[in-house]
Design a protein around this motif. Structure first.
Motif, PDB file in Angstrom:
ATOM      1  N   UNK A 193       1.992 -10.724  40.432  1.00 49.22           N
ATOM      2  CA  UNK A 193       2.326 -11.372  41.423  1.00 49.22           C
ATOM      3  C   UNK A 193       3.526 -12.106  41.305  1.00 49.22           C
ATOM      4  N   UNK A 194       4.670 -12.167  41.848  1.00 51.01           N
ATOM      5  CA  UNK A 194       5.793 -13.010  41.425  1.00 51.01           C
ATOM      6  C   UNK A 194       5.374 -14.747  41.524  1.00 51.01           C
ATOM      7  N   UNK A 195       6.033 -15.040  40.683  1.00 46.57           N
ATOM      8  CA  UNK A 195       5.624 -16.660  40.209  1.00 46.57           C
ATOM      9  C   UNK A 195       6.725 -17.513  41.274  1.00 46.57           C
ATOM     10  N   UNK A 196       6.240 -18.460  41.960  1.00 43.21           N
ATOM     11  CA  UNK A 196       7.032 -19.472  42.635  1.00 43.21           C
ATOM     12  C   UNK A 196       7.461 -20.395  41.940  1.00 43.21           C
ATOM     13  N   UNK A 197       8.717 -20.520  41.693  1.00 52.54           N
ATOM     14  CA  UNK A 197       9.073 -21.727  40.732  1.00 52.54           C
ATOM     15  C   UNK A 197       9.779 -22.911  41.496  1.00 52.54           C
ATOM     16  N   UNK A 198       9.327 -23.862  41.377  1.00 54.89           N
ATOM     17  CA  UNK A 198       9.866 -24.960  42.125  1.00 54.89           C
ATOM     18  C   UNK A 198      10.892 -25.848  41.284  1.00 54.89           C
ATOM     19  N   UNK A 199      12.015 -26.068  41.815  1.00 56.48           N
ATOM     20  CA  UNK A 199      13.280 -26.700  41.228  1.00 56.48           C
ATOM     21  C   UNK A 199      13.461 -28.024  42.082  1.00 56.48           C
ATOM     22  N   UNK A 200      13.575 -29.080  41.379  1.00 56.25           N
ATOM     23  CA  UNK A 200      13.807 -30.349  41.856  1.00 56.25           C
ATOM     24  C   UNK A 200      15.072 -30.951  41.061  1.00 56.25           C
ATOM     25  N   UNK A 201      16.135 -31.329  41.498  1.00 56.25           N
ATOM     26  CA  UNK A 201      17.499 -31.915  40.939  1.00 56.25           C
ATOM     27  C   UNK A 201      17.645 -31.283  39.700  1.00 56.25           C
ATOM     28  N   UNK A 202      17.615 -30.000  39.911  1.00 57.17           N
ATOM     29  CA  UNK A 202      17.837 -28.970  38.513  1.00 57.17           C
ATOM     30  C   UNK A 202      16.718 -28.788  37.572  1.00 57.17           C
ATOM     31  N   UNK A 203      15.696 -29.330  37.719  1.00 58.74           N
ATOM     32  CA  UNK A 203      14.604 -28.972  36.843  1.00 58.74           C
ATOM     33  C   UNK A 203      13.474 -28.248  37.291  1.00 58.74           C
ATOM     34  N   UNK A 204      12.842 -27.458  36.659  1.00 60.52           N
ATOM     35  CA  UNK A 204      11.693 -26.868  36.975  1.00 60.52           C
ATOM     36  C   UNK A 204      10.525 -27.720  36.740  1.00 60.52           C
ATOM     37  N   UNK A 205       9.835 -28.203  38.103  1.00 66.08           N
ATOM     38  CA  UNK A 205       8.844 -29.037  38.153  1.00 66.08           C
ATOM     39  C   UNK A 205       7.371 -28.521  38.443  1.00 66.08           C
ATOM     40  N   UNK A 206       7.384 -27.134  38.576  1.00 71.95           N
ATOM     41  CA  UNK A 206       6.189 -26.691  38.948  1.00 71.95           C
ATOM     42  C   UNK A 206       6.445 -25.194  39.111  1.00 71.95           C
ATOM     43  N   UNK A 207       5.232 -24.672  38.847  1.00 68.43           N
ATOM     44  CA  UNK A 207       5.037 -23.102  39.064  1.00 68.43           C
ATOM     45  C   UNK A 207       3.783 -22.536  39.730  1.00 68.43           C
ATOM     46  N   UNK A 208       3.741 -21.880  40.918  1.00 67.37           N
ATOM     47  CA  UNK A 208       2.855 -21.484  41.749  1.00 67.37           C
ATOM     48  C   UNK A 208       2.442 -20.001  41.376  1.00 67.37           C
ATOM     49  N   UNK A 209       1.350 -19.585  41.383  1.00 66.40           N
ATOM     50  CA  UNK A 209       0.814 -18.179  40.901  1.00 66.40           C
ATOM     51  C   UNK A 209       1.328 -17.999  39.431  1.00 66.40           C
ATOM     52  N   UNK A 210       1.280 -18.960  38.664  1.00 66.93           N
ATOM     53  CA  UNK A 210       1.981 -18.795  37.161  1.00 66.93           C
ATOM     54  C   UNK A 210       0.955 -17.829  36.528  1.00 66.93           C
ATOM     55  N   UNK A 211       1.387 -17.649  35.184  1.00 68.37           N
ATOM     56  CA  UNK A 211       0.676 -16.805  34.428  1.00 68.37           C
ATOM     57  C   UNK A 211       0.580 -17.512  33.067  1.00 68.37           C
ATOM     58  N   UNK A 212      -0.542 -17.357  32.035  1.00 61.90           N
ATOM     59  CA  UNK A 212      -0.285 -18.196  30.931  1.00 61.90           C
ATOM     60  C   UNK A 212       0.853 -17.985  30.021  1.00 61.90           C
ATOM     61  N   UNK A 213       1.555 -16.488  30.021  1.00 58.56           N
ATOM     62  CA  UNK A 213       2.587 -16.509  29.232  1.00 58.56           C
ATOM     63  C   UNK A 213       3.950 -17.208  29.751  1.00 58.56           C
ATOM     64  N   UNK A 214       4.015 -17.549  31.006  1.00 57.90           N
ATOM     65  CA  UNK A 214       5.216 -18.284  31.820  1.00 57.90           C
ATOM     66  C   UNK A 214       4.811 -19.593  31.381  1.00 57.90           C
TER      67      UNK A 214
END
Length: 350
Positions: free
Chosen positions: A225-246
């Protein structure tokens, strides 16, 4: 030897010939040297293609000679001559940085790397990706650059999520087989990309769905499932539906750089690769027709005051589910294709 059928070998020869004629602008008035190895089927197919396209070239099997023999062959070339490198992984000649050293000599260079990462059917995709359509790559590529360089901001529609660039962009760089304004001719193939990044990295905010990312071995990693990456002020602050590898990849970057920056905004143009038509080598797949981003502070093309070159270690490509791309509110990507050229052809600013 290769088990590819004759029709595929014919296509490889045609694609290589088109690259040589239209992108590299090679003519038989100059010498040509092809250095290859025989460790993969794709290597064998490409070597055969170059033998057909360059009947007067010198061919050297890297595994059958010593490093000094290869270096001596390079020494015999003159500015404007051509070198082709066909590598199962990547050739090693002590500390000799092959492509950079060849460029310093004024040579034209075509480099094929990590071919072992693309076995079987992936080799067919790779061969397709070598096809060179000057009207498409140059027309769309230059049109994209003009749009990017003149834009005050942009947005990637990632299928229900949006990543917003509330900043003008750095001057876009081209990898489209047009070397007329460049010091060096050639590089790593296949080609097909225009890339930039926000001038103000902290002006990048939102969410983006990632369907492929580069893992620690530089291979394509495709979560179910695609991972939803959360970006705040140019930084990755979270990842929903993430995987151990990501998660592990993010933690490696954070461990060395403190936070995970989003830097490159890549406009891939190679129509041989898509969300469903992939290869395992992340450096090759980077040309996929769509949007990719880089994670980590490292980017050799753009210098930013908040990053010191010695501290910036990571540049990890991630690929966005791309429903649409907008610059200053105007859509430039739809249905898996760039649509800037059509605007340019109708008298737009291109």
């Amino acid at each position: 030897m290769t088990s590819f059928p004759p029709a595929i070998l014919d296509a490889a020869a045609r694609n290589v010939a088109a690259l040589l004629a239209h992108a590299i602008e090679y003519t038989p008035a100059h010498a040509a040297l092809v250095v290859f190895d025989c460790r993969s089927e794709l290597n064998a197919a490409l070597t055969q293609a170059y033998r057909r396209a360059l009947p007067n070239a010198t061919f050297i099997d890297f595994d059958s000679v010593g490093p000094d023999d290869v270096l001596a062959a390079f020494e015999r070339l003159s500015a404007g001559d051509l070198t082709v490198l066909i590598q199962t992984t990547s050739f090693r000649l002590n500390d000799y940085r092959i492509r950079m050293e060849l460029f310093k000599r004024g040579l034209k260079v075509i480099e094929h790397m990590h071919l072992s990462r693309m076995p079987g059917e992936q080799g067919l995709h790779y061969i397709d990706a070598l096809a060179y359509d000057p009207a498409y790559f140059r027309g769309v590529g230059h049109a994209l650059k003009r749009r990017i360089d003149g834009a005050s901001g942009g947005m990637v529609d990632s299928g229900g999520e949006q990543l917003v660039f509330a900043s003008p962009f750095e001057e876009a760089k081209l990898n489209i087989g047009d070397y007329s304004a460049m010091k060096n001719v050639g590089g790593l193939f296949p080609i097909g990309e225009v890339f930039t990044e926000a001038r103000d990295l902290e002006a990048v905010n939102g969410r983006v769905r990632v369907f492929v990312f580069g893992d620690t071995s530089f291979h394509v990693n495709r979560p179910v499932t695609p991972i939803t990456m959360i970006v705040e002020k140019g930084r990755v602050t979270g990842a929903e539906n993430s995987t151990p590898e990501f998660d592990a990849m993010l933690e490696i970057i954070r461990a060395h750089e403190g936070e995970v920056w989003v830097r490159e905004l890549g406009f891939g143009m190679n129509r041989a690769f898509s969300i469903t038509r992939t290869v395992d080598d992340i450096g090759t797949y980077e040309r996929m027709c769509g949007i990719h981003l880089s994670l980590g502070a490292k980017h050799g093309q753009y210098q930013k005051p908040q990053f010191k070159r010695k501290d910036a270690r990571y540049h990890v490509d991630v690929f966005a589910v791309t429903e649409g791309v907008y610059l200053d509110g105007e859509r430039i990507y739809a249905d898996g294709a760039w649509i800037v050229a059509s605007a340019a052809s109708h008298g737009g600013t291109g």
